[in-house]
Structure formats: C-alpha cells, structure tokens
Design a protein around this motif. Structure first.
Motif, PDB file in Angstrom:
ATOM      1  N   ASP A 195      -8.349  10.047  -6.812  1.00 41.65           N
ATOM      2  CA  ASP A 195      -9.540   9.346  -6.328  1.00 41.65           C
ATOM      3  C   ASP A 195     -10.359  10.223  -5.383  1.00 41.65           C
ATOM      4  O   ASP A 195     -11.587  10.063  -5.280  1.00 41.65           O
ATOM      5  CB  ASP A 195      -9.131   8.053  -5.603  1.00 41.65           C
ATOM      6  CG  ASP A 195      -8.622   6.987  -6.564  1.00 41.65           C
ATOM      7  OD1 ASP A 195      -8.812   7.152  -7.787  1.00 41.65           O
ATOM      8  OD2 ASP A 195      -8.019   6.005  -6.086  1.00 41.65           O
ATOM      9  N   PRO A 212      -4.257   8.377  -5.119  1.00 44.86           N
ATOM     10  CA  PRO A 212      -5.112   8.757  -3.986  1.00 44.86           C
ATOM     11  C   PRO A 212      -5.646  10.180  -4.096  1.00 44.86           C
ATOM     12  O   PRO A 212      -6.789  10.457  -3.700  1.00 44.86           O
ATOM     13  CB  PRO A 212      -4.176   8.608  -2.771  1.00 44.86           C
ATOM     14  CG  PRO A 212      -3.163   7.607  -3.204  1.00 44.86           C
ATOM     15  CD  PRO A 212      -2.945   7.868  -4.657  1.00 44.86           C
ATOM     16  N   ILE A 239      -5.565  12.272   2.993  1.00 43.68           N
ATOM     17  CA  ILE A 239      -5.086  13.038   1.850  1.00 43.68           C
ATOM     18  C   ILE A 239      -5.389  14.528   2.050  1.00 43.68           C
ATOM     19  O   ILE A 239      -4.583  15.399   1.711  1.00 43.68           O
ATOM     20  CB  ILE A 239      -5.751  12.536   0.553  1.00 43.68           C
ATOM     21  CG1 ILE A 239      -5.359  11.079   0.288  1.00 43.68           C
ATOM     22  CG2 ILE A 239      -5.364  13.422  -0.629  1.00 43.68           C
ATOM     23  CD1 ILE A 239      -3.903  10.880   0.028  1.00 43.68           C
ATOM     24  N   ARG A 288       0.843  -1.194   0.000  1.00 39.29           N
ATOM     25  CA  ARG A 288       0.000   0.000   0.000  1.00 39.29           C
ATOM     26  C   ARG A 288       0.878   1.243   0.000  1.00 39.29           C
ATOM     27  O   ARG A 288       2.097   1.169   0.223  1.00 39.29           O
ATOM     28  CB  ARG A 288      -0.925   0.000   1.203  1.00 39.29           C
ATOM     29  CG  ARG A 288      -0.224   0.190   2.527  1.00 39.29           C
ATOM     30  CD  ARG A 288      -1.168  -0.048   3.679  1.00 39.29           C
ATOM     31  NE  ARG A 288      -0.566   0.377   4.931  1.00 39.29           N
ATOM     32  CZ  ARG A 288      -1.066   0.096   6.128  1.00 39.29           C
ATOM     33  NH1 ARG A 288      -2.153  -0.640   6.216  1.00 39.29           N
ATOM     34  NH2 ARG A 288      -0.480   0.535   7.212  1.00 39.29           N
ATOM     35  N   GLU A 322      -7.151   6.879   3.658  1.00 39.87           N
ATOM     36  CA  GLU A 322      -7.790   6.375   2.436  1.00 39.87           C
ATOM     37  C   GLU A 322      -7.132   5.073   1.983  1.00 39.87           C
ATOM     38  O   GLU A 322      -5.931   4.864   2.181  1.00 39.87           O
ATOM     39  CB  GLU A 322      -7.680   7.412   1.312  1.00 39.87           C
ATOM     40  CG  GLU A 322      -8.479   8.672   1.544  1.00 39.87           C
ATOM     41  CD  GLU A 322      -7.792   9.667   2.469  1.00 39.87           C
ATOM     42  OE1 GLU A 322      -8.414  10.665   2.829  1.00 39.87           O
ATOM     43  OE2 GLU A 322      -6.613   9.442   2.829  1.00 39.87           O
ATOM     44  N   ALA A 350      -5.249   2.771  -0.317  1.00 39.56           N
ATOM     45  CA  ALA A 350      -4.282   3.076  -1.377  1.00 39.56           C
ATOM     46  C   ALA A 350      -3.424   1.844  -1.644  1.00 39.56           C
ATOM     47  O   ALA A 350      -2.261   1.777  -1.259  1.00 39.56           O
ATOM     48  CB  ALA A 350      -3.412   4.263  -0.983  1.00 39.56           C
TER      49      ALA A 350
END
Length: 315
Positions: A219, A216, A192, A173, A269, A271
């Motif tokens: 997204d 990320p 983020i 990740r 998040e 990732a």
C-alpha cells in the motif's frame, strides 16, 4: 391426580412416595426424605392402596414393610428409579461435557494465545469436554469442514467457497515487532518507512496470511523484500526475538502480556485485520461449539481493547 404422568397405573409422585416409604421404613422417615409433611405421605399411601385395590405395606409396630404380594411392584419400582438415575446421570454428564467431543481448528496466529484463553472458559463450564484443536492453513480449511472433521475454523482470512460461510468474529490490526535493544524499540509507534531500513522477516506474500502481512508495504508502494521468511507467525516472532530482523505481524500473534526478547510497536499506517469464523454452510453447530465461538469473540475483543505495551501518541 388428573393431569399427572402415570406409569403402570401409578403417578410418578405416587411412585416416588412409595419408594421413599420402602427405603425409610416409616412415614416420618419418608417425609424427611421428600421434605414434606408426614400426614400427606400417609394419606397418599392409603389412597394409592385403595385405588389399586392392593396392600403395598404391612404395618408392624410403626414400621412399613413391603407386603409379600407386592414384591413384583417393588421390583419394577427399583428398575424405574434405576432408569431415572441413569437418565439424570446422563444429563449431568452432558452438562459437564463428558462423553462428548468438540473438534475445531484455528489458524496458527489465533491459536498461539487466543485459543488457550477461550478454552479456559470452555473448560470451566464443561470440565469433562474432550477438545480436539487442530492448526490449519487456509488451504486446508475446505477439506476439514466438508469432511466434518470439526465444526468450525477460526481464520484470519475469508475462505472463498460457496460451501462455507464466513462470519466476522473480530477486527484487529497489524503491528510491528523488533528485538529488545533495537534502535526502534523505544519509539512506541513506527512507520513502514522506518522498518524497511532494517532487515525484515516475513511470510511468503503468495501465502494468504503472508499477503496480509505484506499489504502495508504494498500500500505504501514499497517492495516486499524479506531477508528471512518463515512459514508461520510463531516462526517470525522467534526470528525477531533472536535478533534476526524486524517484522510486521498480526496483533493476535503477540497478544501475550509478557513476551521477552520482543518489543511491540504500533504502526503509523492503517493496517486492519479481520478474523472470521468459518463453518460448513447448512451445518447445525453443537451448543459446545457455539459457546466456544462466543468465547473466541470475547477474547479477540479483549485483545484489541487492552494493549498494555502500546504507548500513547504524543501530540
């Protein structure tokens, strides 16, 4: 003696015994060399002489001296055993990896720490194996494999080409990194949205690896707006270490236990990141390459299972 391998009318066992008697000079000495009983050695020598119709040794006061008429046989025995010793030496060298090269390549992010850990095990098993480790970008992988400059490539991005195959090696990740003493350094886990409040360092998002690091942000519907960009993961880490920004990076690039000047933080998040073993389709890998890939898989897995810097999430 039926069923045994023979050489010039002699079985390999007879050759071994005759040579032992020649070297030791006595039946008892030959028996000790071979770890067998003296009567068995004596019987085999007599049987060999009888079956050949030749006298191999002269008996002189308990000593066995090669008979003059058998000199040609003993000369050949020396050559035979010399060849066997050379064969055994070659097998031993192959087992140790001597006179053999292992060439492979890795993406910079994986080569930083994981490659050295994997090669430590390879060196322990094959201490004389010469290793040629190349560092490649994804666009260099096809030529490297097609020209057979190396057997495989460890890459953090699948290579889209029908001539190669991509085998999943590990799932990892992305993480965040900030300088020591940074406002986010004590949080353990950040979003983020926390990171973009500070100058960010990254890799060109048009680069395949840079695209992974920027994912990320995209997204989350956020702009990819870096204050500084570097070409490789190591450069990004160095810029962060010197207080020039914060960054998103793959966890394998920062897998070392101690990284002074850098604080690693989990991302809130999701990732994910995949690592692949890329090989030329249809090419058979050497045993050295297969063992090395196995060690890469183990070290990549260890890196994802052991994150001593990671703080537990508070409920």
């Amino acid at each position: 003696m039926r069923g045994e391998v023979t050489m010039a009318g002699l079985t390999l066992r007879q050759i071994e015994v005759i040579r032992a008697v020649m070297l030791a000079g006595t039946i008892a000495g030959a028996a000790r060399m071979l770890g067998v009983s003296a009567p068995g050695i004596s019987r085999l020598v007599r049987h060999t002489e009888d079956s050949l119709g030749l006298r191999l040794f002269e008996r002189r006061g308990g000593l066995f001296v090669p008979a003059i008429e058998a000199n040609a046989i003993f000369d050949q025995l020396g050559r035979v055993f010399g060849g066997i010793e050379n064969l055994n030496r070659a097998v031993d060298q192959l087992q140790r990896g001597a006179t053999v090269d292992l060439a492979f390549a890795s993406a910079p992010s994986i080569a930083q720490f994981i490659a050295a850990r994997a090669l430590r095990h390879v060196r322990a098993r094959y201490p004389d194996l010469f290793v040629d480790l190349n560092i490649l970008k994804i666009e260099e992988t096809i030529d490297y494999l097609m020209l057979e400059r190396g057997e495989f490539v460890m890459m953090s991005f699948p290579v889209e080409n029908a001539a190669v195959r991509n085998d999943l090696a590990a799932e990892g990740r992305l993480v965040a990194i900030v300088p020591e003493g940074h406002a986010l350094a004590g949080q353990g886990r950040v979003s983020i949205h926390d990171l973009i409040r500070f100058p960010m360092v990254g890799v060109d998002p048009r680069d395949p690896y840079g695209e992974i690091l920027a994912r990320p942000l995209r997204d989350a519907g956020l702009p990819v707006d870096y204050a500084m960009r570097g070409r490789f993961a190591q450069t990004v880490v160095s810029l962060v270490r010197h207080g020039l920004g914060v960054a998103i990076i793959d966890e394998f690039s920062v897998a070392e236990l101690y990284m002074p000047g850098v604080v690693r933080l989990s991302l809130a998040e999701a990732a994910p990141l995949s690592v692949y073993v890329v090989t030329k389709r249809g090419r058979l890998l050497s045993g050295f390459a297969e063992y090395t890939i196995q060690q890469f898989r183990k070290e990549l897995q260890r890196a994802t299972e052991s994150r001593p810097w990671e703080m537990p999430v508070r409920s």
